[in-house]
Design a protein around this motif. Sequence first.
Motif, mmCIF file in Angstrom:
data_model
loop_
_atom_site.group_PDB
_atom_site.id
_atom_site.type_symbol
_atom_site.label_atom_id
_atom_site.label_comp_id
_atom_site.label_asym_id
_atom_site.label_seq_id
_atom_site.Cartn_x
_atom_site.Cartn_y
_atom_site.Cartn_z
ATOM 1 N N THR B 72 2.568 3.116 0.369
ATOM 2 C CA THR B 72 1.682 1.973 0.111
ATOM 3 C C THR B 72 0.723 2.246 -1.037
ATOM 4 O O THR B 72 0.325 1.326 -1.759
ATOM 5 C CB THR B 72 0.846 1.615 1.361
ATOM 6 O OG1 THR B 72 0.204 2.801 1.832
ATOM 7 C CG2 THR B 72 1.745 1.055 2.455
ATOM 8 N N GLU B 73 0.363 3.518 -1.216
ATOM 9 C CA GLU B 73 -0.609 3.844 -2.254
ATOM 10 C C GLU B 73 -0.089 3.506 -3.649
ATOM 11 O O GLU B 73 -0.785 2.873 -4.447
ATOM 12 C CB GLU B 73 -0.949 5.332 -2.174
ATOM 13 C CG GLU B 73 -2.433 5.586 -2.152
ATOM 14 C CD GLU B 73 -2.741 7.061 -1.959
ATOM 15 O OE1 GLU B 73 -1.968 7.739 -1.242
ATOM 16 O OE2 GLU B 73 -3.738 7.526 -2.531
ATOM 17 N N ARG B 75 2.530 1.595 -4.304
ATOM 18 C CA ARG B 75 2.902 0.166 -4.340
ATOM 19 C C ARG B 75 1.660 -0.688 -4.603
ATOM 20 O O ARG B 75 1.661 -1.568 -5.448
ATOM 21 C CB ARG B 75 3.563 -0.213 -3.020
ATOM 22 C CG ARG B 75 4.511 -1.405 -3.124
ATOM 23 C CD ARG B 75 5.224 -1.675 -1.821
ATOM 24 N NE ARG B 75 4.278 -1.979 -0.765
ATOM 25 C CZ ARG B 75 4.300 -1.438 0.461
ATOM 26 N NH1 ARG B 75 5.232 -0.544 0.782
ATOM 27 N NH2 ARG B 75 3.399 -1.788 1.351
ATOM 28 N N ASN B 76 0.586 -0.375 -3.879
ATOM 29 C CA ASN B 76 -0.651 -1.137 -4.061
ATOM 30 C C ASN B 76 -1.278 -0.910 -5.433
ATOM 31 O O ASN B 76 -1.808 -1.838 -6.035
ATOM 32 C CB ASN B 76 -1.676 -0.777 -2.979
ATOM 33 C CG ASN B 76 -1.247 -1.304 -1.616
ATOM 34 O OD1 ASN B 76 -0.357 -2.167 -1.534
ATOM 35 N ND2 ASN B 76 -1.852 -0.794 -0.559
ATOM 36 N N ALA B 79 0.583 -3.108 -7.694
ATOM 37 C CA ALA B 79 0.330 -4.522 -7.412
ATOM 38 C C ALA B 79 -1.065 -4.937 -7.897
ATOM 39 O O ALA B 79 -1.246 -6.023 -8.461
ATOM 40 C CB ALA B 79 0.477 -4.793 -5.921
ATOM 41 N N GLU B 80 -2.019 -4.042 -7.701
ATOM 42 C CA GLU B 80 -3.408 -4.397 -8.033
ATOM 43 C C GLU B 80 -3.741 -4.257 -9.513
ATOM 44 O O GLU B 80 -4.556 -5.002 -10.052
ATOM 45 C CB GLU B 80 -4.379 -3.526 -7.213
ATOM 46 C CG GLU B 80 -4.389 -3.918 -5.733
ATOM 47 C CD GLU B 80 -4.971 -2.823 -4.841
ATOM 48 O OE1 GLU B 80 -5.662 -1.920 -5.374
ATOM 49 O OE2 GLU B 80 -4.707 -2.869 -3.626
#
Lengths: 361, 361
Positions: B72-73, B75-76, B79-80
């Motif tokens: 998630t790290e 990926r986020n 994304a951010e």
Amino acid sequence: MTASNSVLQSTYPWTKAPLIASAPMLNIALPPLAISVSEAGGLGFLAGGFDVSNLERNLEETTRLVRESKNTEIRNFHAETGILPMGVGFINWGADLEIAVAAIEKYKPCAVWFFAPRSQPDDLRAWAERVRAATDGRTKIWVQVGAVIEAVDVAEALRPDVLVVQGSDAGGHGLARSASVITLVPEVRDALHVNHATKDALPVILAAGGIVDGRGMAASLSLGSSGVVMGTRFLASSEATVARGYQAEVLRASDGGRNTVRSTVYDRVRGIGGWPERYDGRGVVNESYVDSVERGMDDEENRRLYQEEVKKGDDGWGPTGRMTTYAGTGVGLIKEALPVATILERVRCEATGLIRNLAGI
Amino acid sequence: MTASNSVLQSTYPWTKAPLIASAPMLNIALPPLAISVSEAGGLGFLAGGFDVSNLERNLEETTRLVRESKNTEIRNFHAETGILPMGVGFINWGADLEIAVAAIEKYKPCAVWFFAPRSQPDDLRAWAERVRAATDGRTKIWVQVGAVIEAVDVAEALRPDVLVVQGSDAGGHGLARSASVITLVPEVRDALHVNHATKDALPVILAAGGIVDGRGMAASLSLGSSGVVMGTRFLASSEATVARGYQAEVLRASDGGRNTVRSTVYDRVRGIGGWPERYDGRGVVNESYVDSVERGMDDEENRRLYQEEVKKGDDGWGPTGRMTTYAGTGVGLIKEALPVATILERVRCEATGLIRNLAGI
């Protein structure tokens, strides 16, 4: 930073952990340098070289310096044990075994350092056996190696007390084809562990080649050595027997990977022909090298020009000179000549501080 | 072990300190390797190479892998910020600036890594300027150097974010004449400090060349780097895009100082002619090398034999084969292929343990 060094400190009780030894640099590691290193808590080596004709005289002089030393620890060690708190290094392809053994028996150096026999390890068997017999095992056997296979073969054949593991950054002679200590020290260590049943039988590993300050010392310990050997650093010491021009060139040269080279040209111009083929030597680039490698000059002419250059004395060193400046790639980290005691103190202090800092304490 | 790494971790927040990056190895550092390194808390580089025709496709594939990542790290982060949590490495003597900049603008890798321009640093000025403009400074500039003078010139001319300081033990291409990291990293660090007024303007130094395990990592940190780059170690990873025969040879080879060589022969037999003269490449000794250097075979015949060998596939690698096994002197420390996540975890854990142990805590 002491646990892994207990063997060395019990054998050489005046030394501080981690051990710092000085390399037996030919013509340079004479009694003043050797004694000053031992007086500073290190282990100083005399150069025995390939021509041992000065060996007895140098050992006699060293013995006198020990007896007169203001350092009570090394003076008492010698008085009480009869063992000289210095080592002697030999270049074994040339050194005479009988002369060497007679001198060792008489002066009892605490260590001998073998390097560059014609056949490794076979030619060293007699040396190890005779030296051990001469001082009843009190003179410890150090062997310099530059490859994993050499380390394994030497450890198996000679059971040395110390392996000096020399990487490609070293100044002066070493294997022409070699890794630096960054991979050589760990791989030697792993290979010895695989090949030995018990850890007790393992030789102590000291790292050599490119170590000139506390950073190199801390790195060497990280890689698995129990201490270090320095050569180039001591060229710029107050106690080295070194020409002023040579020392000035060590202080001048920088960017050692670029401005030093491994080559046999420095032997060829000086007419030194005995080195086995697997060796060459690292020195600062000068006219001898440029003429030979870049301009295709033949050795005869290059040697003649070298002999002319000798007449210039100290002015013969430098990038446009022809006098040989053997030095390692760490030459650019050396900015001033210092007393040996200061060098050892700084290296130890910097290494300890660095490790504590990295550990966050 | 975190203080000196704050710059890297604030720029690349998914990474753990000290940073481990993977080298942009030509044809091998493809999306699966690059993403696995970043997923494991390192920084993975894609090989852009000298022929950037696959760059867009590889960046597209990498972007897809990031969007689908279970981590998630990273990926986020993507994304951010819109920034790809991977870098791209270029071999600048051949890479096309326009194609590269267009791809960088579109995919926004978090770093570019420049290496081997014809003229260092001049040919990189336009690259640095255009890349910075393309992503408004969010793509950071890494430059690989192999000498102190290169480091100083690059730092002055380009103000890079990171200098990858590559020593002589490295596999694949590098300066033919170089020191190992044992002296190169400290001398680069000192030279940058002398040449910069404030410490804030200094690039981060990462060490490369011979680092394959926690010992090499701990040594590199001792020498003054803020982290490491590994190449050879990742050749023996589950995620490298590497021929089975190549990987088997990496696992087989040992005593890397003796059994690898720096040479241009591996380029010559493969018909790769663009490298500036100051570079060669380190690979495991094979028949191409022996024929060229020891038997005096001409390049034409050697190349013909290489082309025949290609037909053997995986059987063409090995000491009696002719397929090129670029690898560093640390090759003998690599005994098994491992998942990238295991490699990074072990290196970090071993380095931390070693440093704590040396500090006596």
